[in-house]
Design a protein around this motif. Structure first.
Motif, PDB file in Angstrom:
ATOM      1  N   ILE A   1      33.655  61.631 -31.072  1.00  0.00           N
ATOM      2  CA  ILE A   1      34.551  62.786 -31.276  1.00  0.00           C
ATOM      3  C   ILE A   1      33.973  64.066 -30.671  1.00  0.00           C
ATOM      4  O   ILE A   1      34.602  64.746 -29.866  1.00  0.00           O
ATOM      5  CB  ILE A   1      34.766  63.057 -32.794  1.00  0.00           C
ATOM      6  CG1 ILE A   1      35.280  61.812 -33.506  1.00  0.00           C
ATOM      7  CG2 ILE A   1      35.718  64.229 -33.000  1.00  0.00           C
ATOM      8  CD1 ILE A   1      35.415  61.995 -35.017  1.00  0.00           C
ATOM      9  N   ARG A   2      32.762  64.403 -31.108  1.00  0.00           N
ATOM     10  CA  ARG A   2      32.206  65.716 -30.739  1.00  0.00           C
ATOM     11  C   ARG A   2      31.753  65.750 -29.288  1.00  0.00           C
ATOM     12  O   ARG A   2      31.914  66.762 -28.603  1.00  0.00           O
ATOM     13  CB  ARG A   2      31.046  66.080 -31.672  1.00  0.00           C
ATOM     14  CG  ARG A   2      31.357  65.935 -33.141  1.00  0.00           C
ATOM     15  CD  ARG A   2      32.527  66.788 -33.586  1.00  0.00           C
ATOM     16  NE  ARG A   2      32.955  66.412 -34.937  1.00  0.00           N
ATOM     17  CZ  ARG A   2      34.023  66.894 -35.535  1.00  0.00           C
ATOM     18  NH1 ARG A   2      34.816  67.759 -34.932  1.00  0.00           N
ATOM     19  NH2 ARG A   2      34.356  66.488 -36.753  1.00  0.00           N
ATOM     20  N   ALA A   3      31.152  64.667 -28.813  1.00  0.00           N
ATOM     21  CA  ALA A   3      30.721  64.636 -27.420  1.00  0.00           C
ATOM     22  C   ALA A   3      31.945  64.651 -26.503  1.00  0.00           C
ATOM     23  O   ALA A   3      31.933  65.278 -25.436  1.00  0.00           O
ATOM     24  CB  ALA A   3      29.880  63.398 -27.151  1.00  0.00           C
ATOM     25  N   GLY A   4      33.031  63.995 -26.932  1.00  0.00           N
ATOM     26  CA  GLY A   4      34.261  64.014 -26.153  1.00  0.00           C
ATOM     27  C   GLY A   4      34.760  65.448 -26.001  1.00  0.00           C
ATOM     28  O   GLY A   4      35.109  65.905 -24.898  1.00  0.00           O
TER      29      GLY A   4
ATOM     30  N   MET B   1      45.721  53.964 -22.872  1.00  0.00           N
ATOM     31  CA  MET B   1      44.645  54.923 -23.129  1.00  0.00           C
ATOM     32  C   MET B   1      44.889  56.202 -22.327  1.00  0.00           C
ATOM     33  O   MET B   1      44.997  56.145 -21.113  1.00  0.00           O
ATOM     34  CB  MET B   1      43.312  54.330 -22.662  1.00  0.00           C
ATOM     35  CG  MET B   1      42.880  53.137 -23.477  1.00  0.00           C
ATOM     36  SD  MET B   1      42.006  53.671 -24.939  1.00  0.00           S
ATOM     37  CE  MET B   1      41.532  52.067 -25.558  1.00  0.00           C
ATOM     38  N   ASP B   2      44.960  57.321 -22.998  1.00  0.00           N
ATOM     39  CA  ASP B   2      45.213  58.576 -22.297  1.00  0.00           C
ATOM     40  C   ASP B   2      43.923  59.191 -21.764  1.00  0.00           C
ATOM     41  O   ASP B   2      42.826  58.836 -22.174  1.00  0.00           O
ATOM     42  CB  ASP B   2      45.875  59.576 -23.252  1.00  0.00           C
ATOM     43  CG  ASP B   2      47.306  59.190 -23.564  1.00  0.00           C
ATOM     44  OD1 ASP B   2      47.772  58.177 -23.006  1.00  0.00           O
ATOM     45  OD2 ASP B   2      47.950  59.890 -24.358  1.00  0.00           O
ATOM     46  N   GLN B   3      44.115  60.119 -20.839  1.00  0.00           N
ATOM     47  CA  GLN B   3      42.990  60.892 -20.310  1.00  0.00           C
ATOM     48  C   GLN B   3      43.321  62.376 -20.461  1.00  0.00           C
ATOM     49  O   GLN B   3      44.480  62.757 -20.475  1.00  0.00           O
ATOM     50  CB  GLN B   3      42.813  60.618 -18.817  1.00  0.00           C
ATOM     51  CG  GLN B   3      42.471  59.179 -18.495  1.00  0.00           C
ATOM     52  CD  GLN B   3      42.402  58.953 -16.999  1.00  0.00           C
ATOM     53  OE1 GLN B   3      43.128  59.571 -16.223  1.00  0.00           O
ATOM     54  NE2 GLN B   3      41.522  58.060 -16.588  1.00  0.00           N
ATOM     55  N   ILE B   4      42.264  63.183 -20.537  1.00  0.00           N
ATOM     56  CA  ILE B   4      42.453  64.631 -20.503  1.00  0.00           C
ATOM     57  C   ILE B   4      41.906  65.110 -19.163  1.00  0.00           C
ATOM     58  O   ILE B   4      40.781  64.765 -18.794  1.00  0.00           O
ATOM     59  CB  ILE B   4      41.719  65.320 -21.670  1.00  0.00           C
ATOM     60  CG1 ILE B   4      42.390  64.951 -22.999  1.00  0.00           C
ATOM     61  CG2 ILE B   4      41.708  66.834 -21.491  1.00  0.00           C
ATOM     62  CD1 ILE B   4      41.676  65.476 -24.242  1.00  0.00           C
ATOM     63  N   VAL B   5      42.740  65.848 -18.438  1.00  0.00           N
ATOM     64  CA  VAL B   5      42.295  66.391 -17.155  1.00  0.00           C
ATOM     65  C   VAL B   5      42.185  67.899 -17.297  1.00  0.00           C
ATOM     66  O   VAL B   5      43.162  68.575 -17.640  1.00  0.00           O
ATOM     67  CB  VAL B   5      43.288  66.034 -16.028  1.00  0.00           C
ATOM     68  CG1 VAL B   5      42.754  66.519 -14.681  1.00  0.00           C
ATOM     69  CG2 VAL B   5      43.538  64.537 -15.989  1.00  0.00           C
ATOM     70  N   VAL B   6      40.992  68.425 -17.076  1.00  0.00           N
ATOM     71  CA  VAL B   6      40.768  69.867 -17.246  1.00  0.00           C
ATOM     72  C   VAL B   6      40.232  70.426 -15.927  1.00  0.00           C
ATOM     73  O   VAL B   6      39.370  69.814 -15.290  1.00  0.00           O
ATOM     74  CB  VAL B   6      39.821  70.148 -18.439  1.00  0.00           C
ATOM     75  CG1 VAL B   6      38.530  69.384 -18.376  1.00  0.00           C
ATOM     76  CG2 VAL B   6      39.531  71.633 -18.588  1.00  0.00           C
TER      77      VAL B   6
ATOM     78  N   GLY C   1      46.529  66.873 -38.732  1.00  0.00           N
ATOM     79  CA  GLY C   1      47.277  65.728 -38.201  1.00  0.00           C
ATOM     80  C   GLY C   1      46.427  64.994 -37.167  1.00  0.00           C
ATOM     81  O   GLY C   1      46.625  65.156 -35.969  1.00  0.00           O
ATOM     82  N   ILE C   2      45.470  64.235 -37.645  1.00  0.00           N
ATOM     83  CA  ILE C   2      44.519  63.563 -36.745  1.00  0.00           C
ATOM     84  C   ILE C   2      44.512  62.066 -37.031  1.00  0.00           C
ATOM     85  O   ILE C   2      44.949  61.623 -38.095  1.00  0.00           O
ATOM     86  CB  ILE C   2      43.077  64.128 -36.929  1.00  0.00           C
ATOM     87  CG1 ILE C   2      42.679  64.097 -38.412  1.00  0.00           C
ATOM     88  CG2 ILE C   2      42.970  65.545 -36.366  1.00  0.00           C
ATOM     89  CD1 ILE C   2      41.239  64.505 -38.680  1.00  0.00           C
TER      90      ILE C   2
ATOM     91  N   ASP D   1      38.875  57.749 -22.668  1.00  0.00           N
ATOM     92  CA  ASP D   1      38.588  57.361 -24.069  1.00  0.00           C
ATOM     93  C   ASP D   1      38.875  58.518 -25.024  1.00  0.00           C
ATOM     94  O   ASP D   1      38.114  58.764 -25.975  1.00  0.00           O
ATOM     95  CB  ASP D   1      37.117  56.908 -24.232  1.00  0.00           C
ATOM     96  CG  ASP D   1      36.904  55.494 -23.701  1.00  0.00           C
ATOM     97  OD1 ASP D   1      37.902  54.871 -23.280  1.00  0.00           O
ATOM     98  OD2 ASP D   1      35.762  55.029 -23.713  1.00  0.00           O
ATOM     99  N   VAL D   2      39.984  59.218 -24.775  1.00  0.00           N
ATOM    100  CA  VAL D   2      40.254  60.420 -25.572  1.00  0.00           C
ATOM    101  C   VAL D   2      40.719  60.103 -26.995  1.00  0.00           C
ATOM    102  O   VAL D   2      40.880  61.010 -27.805  1.00  0.00           O
ATOM    103  CB  VAL D   2      41.276  61.360 -24.898  1.00  0.00           C
ATOM    104  CG1 VAL D   2      40.737  61.860 -23.587  1.00  0.00           C
ATOM    105  CG2 VAL D   2      42.623  60.712 -24.747  1.00  0.00           C
ATOM    106  N   GLN D   3      40.890  58.804 -27.295  1.00  0.00           N
ATOM    107  CA  GLN D   3      41.213  58.482 -28.694  1.00  0.00           C
ATOM    108  C   GLN D   3      40.110  58.972 -29.628  1.00  0.00           C
ATOM    109  O   GLN D   3      40.353  59.272 -30.793  1.00  0.00           O
ATOM    110  CB  GLN D   3      41.494  56.970 -28.875  1.00  0.00           C
ATOM    111  CG  GLN D   3      40.302  56.054 -28.794  1.00  0.00           C
ATOM    112  CD  GLN D   3      39.882  55.743 -27.345  1.00  0.00           C
ATOM    113  OE1 GLN D   3      40.436  56.272 -26.386  1.00  0.00           O
ATOM    114  NE2 GLN D   3      38.894  54.879 -27.189  1.00  0.00           N
ATOM    115  N   HIS D   4      38.886  59.083 -29.114  1.00  0.00           N
ATOM    116  CA  HIS D   4      37.804  59.635 -29.947  1.00  0.00           C
ATOM    117  C   HIS D   4      38.120  61.083 -30.329  1.00  0.00           C
ATOM    118  O   HIS D   4      37.910  61.491 -31.470  1.00  0.00           O
ATOM    119  CB  HIS D   4      36.465  59.607 -29.185  1.00  0.00           C
ATOM    120  CG  HIS D   4      35.913  58.225 -29.023  1.00  0.00           C
ATOM    121  ND1 HIS D   4      35.498  57.473 -30.090  1.00  0.00           N
ATOM    122  CD2 HIS D   4      35.705  57.461 -27.929  1.00  0.00           C
ATOM    123  CE1 HIS D   4      35.059  56.296 -29.660  1.00  0.00           C
ATOM    124  NE2 HIS D   4      35.181  56.264 -28.358  1.00  0.00           N
TER     125      HIS D   4
END
Ligand code: EPU
Length: 418
Positions: free
Chosen positions: A370-373, A1-6, A46-47, A391-394
């Motif tokens: 999706i949108r809340a992510g 499971m990947d993460q997005i770090v901002v 491409g999703i 949970d970035v798969q969303h």
């Protein structure tokens, strides 16, 4: 499971082009089931959701080939009329195969989709509409088993609520039914209009898409066609909101501003500078947005799929906003994550009160849908320090290259495997 770090920081600047709409492409893939032969769809994002719908079509016997943003699908003469639970669980929109499979084969077995992160999401309106056309349904061990022993016949249908999915299921059955179907109070979303355009290109006879009364003259057969997917208004809206939240200036190219009228109106009310052309929108965000009240409604109302992104902006407003969610009973679930970042929010039934503050502070959060992510990533663009979204798969379900596109606008953002 990947993460997005901002990492919160400077304003986003630049331009980004949007792709075709997820919620049009998915239904257009299903519409292909109505005609055997080779179909083509261009401007396909491409999703993950497109990949999942490809698996549903594979199960039914179709062959899908992707080449960049083009999709070529070979529909067999004798489709297998079923969508099992493991696929429907991953891809809720699979329920839309019910109508076209009934129309083509006279039977369809589709696992009952059940609820998801947004709420219970019943399908009663889908089934009632298809029953009016002559279909019969039984729920057998968690599967909706549909039959149309005498074929489908056009009827006048009054939808109690302009459900997007119910409108699509009825439309995708009525195009091959005997005689005329009149659909009163259908969904008017741009994606429905685009589906009608594709179907008319296949030889269907649909009038009134995008209005409150659609008329469908059934035809005996349809033929494959090539169709370009309408631009994604929600992807466009998300990048615009990113620009506004970061106090930057972002231009979105290849979109249709007419599809975001209400959202752009509310962004203007919040103090954003909004410019638009035929196929572009440019938004610049203020230092502190003004508070804004809004309620989500079916199109042309404020899109529920833009609610979390707008709330992320209002979390930084100078004052209190009241947001009413009319589409989904669990759409405010992400607010708990936003509160972990320091947002001052309370909810009462379908209302959320957002007391804006000048700062949020980055922390680990979970993307619930999706949108809340996407909205949590956007909040992280302006929060102090770094925000880690799990949970970035969303997010992958609805946005192609989300991290790369934000990075191209100057965001300090990366994707990591957890
Ligand atoms: N509803 C019923 N009975 C039905 C059908 C719907 O009560 O038979 C209720 C639902 O429970 C929900 C409301 O009506 O509360 C709206 O549902 P609708 O059928 O309009 O939505 P959908 O077809 O399930 C599509 C999009 C959603 C988007 C909604 C509303 C797709 C794949 N999904 O869902 O998109 O939020 O329309 O615009 O097209 C997203 O893209 O992130 C997303 C969730």
């Amino acid at each position: 499971m990947d993460q997005i770090v901002v990492t919160g920081g400077g304003p986003l600047e630049g331009s980004v082009a949007v792709l075709g709409a997820k919620n049009a492409a998915l239904k257009q893939m299903v519409a292909m089931l109505l005609a055997p032969g080779t179909h083509r769809l261009t401007n396909v994002p491409g999703i993950l959701d497109v990949e999942l719908m490809g698996r549903v079509l594979d199960h039914i016997g179709a062959e899908c080939d992707t080449d960049g943003h083009s999709l070529v699908v070979e529909i067999p003469d004798d489709p297998r009329p079923e969508a099992p639970l493991d696929l429907v669980r991953q891809m809720r929109a699979s329920i839309i195969v019910l109508g076209p499979l009934l129309a083509r084969t006279g039977t369809a077995s589709v696992a009952f989709p059940g609820g998801d992160d947004l709420g219970a999401r019943p399908i009663d309106l889908h089934l009632a509409g298809l029953r009016s056309l002559g279909a019969e349904f039984e729920l057998e061990h968690g599967t909706v088993v549909g039959r149309a022993p005498n074929g489908l016949t056009g009827a006048e249908i009054d939808l109690e609520f302009p459900s997007v999915g119910a409108t699509e299921n009825i439309l995708l059955a009525a195009v091959l039914a005997r005689g005329e179907t009149v659909l009163n109070n259908p969904a008017r979303e741009p994606e429905i209009q685009d589906l009608a355009t594709q179907l008319n290109g296949m030889g269907a006879s649909i009038a009134g898409a995008g209005t409150s009364r659609m008329t469908i003259q059934g035809v005996p057969t349809l033929a494959p066609t090539s169709h370009r997917v309408v631009p994604d208004r929600l992807e466009a809206g998300t990048y615009i909101a990113a620009g506004a939240i970061s106090r930057g200036r972002v231009r979105v190219e290849g979109c249709l501003p007419e599809h975001l009228r209400m959202e752009l109106k509310k962004l203007s009310e919040a103090g954003c500078e909004v410019k638009r052309g035929d196929d572009w929108i440019e938004v610049a965000g203020p230092d502190r947005p003004r508070p804004v009240d809004f309620a989500t409604l079916p199109f042309p109302g404020f899109a529920t799929d833009m609610q979390p992104q707008m709330v992320a902006l209002l979390a930084f407003a100078e004052g209190t906003s009241v947001v009413t969610e009319n589409l989904y009973d669990a759409r405010f679930r992400y607010l708990g994550e936003l509160m972990r970042m320091g947002a001052d929010v309370s909810t009462e039934w379908q209302h959320a009160v957002i007391r804006g503050s000048g700062r949020l502070s980055g922390c680990p959060v979970l993307a619930p849908d999706i949108r809340a992510g996407a909205a949590l990533v956007l909040a992280g663009l302006r929060a102090d320090g770094y925000t880690t979204v799990s949970d970035v798969q969303h997010i992958d379900r609805g946005y192609e290259g989300f991290v790369d596109r934000l990075a191209s606008l100057g965001a300090v953002i990366e994707r990591r495997s957890a």
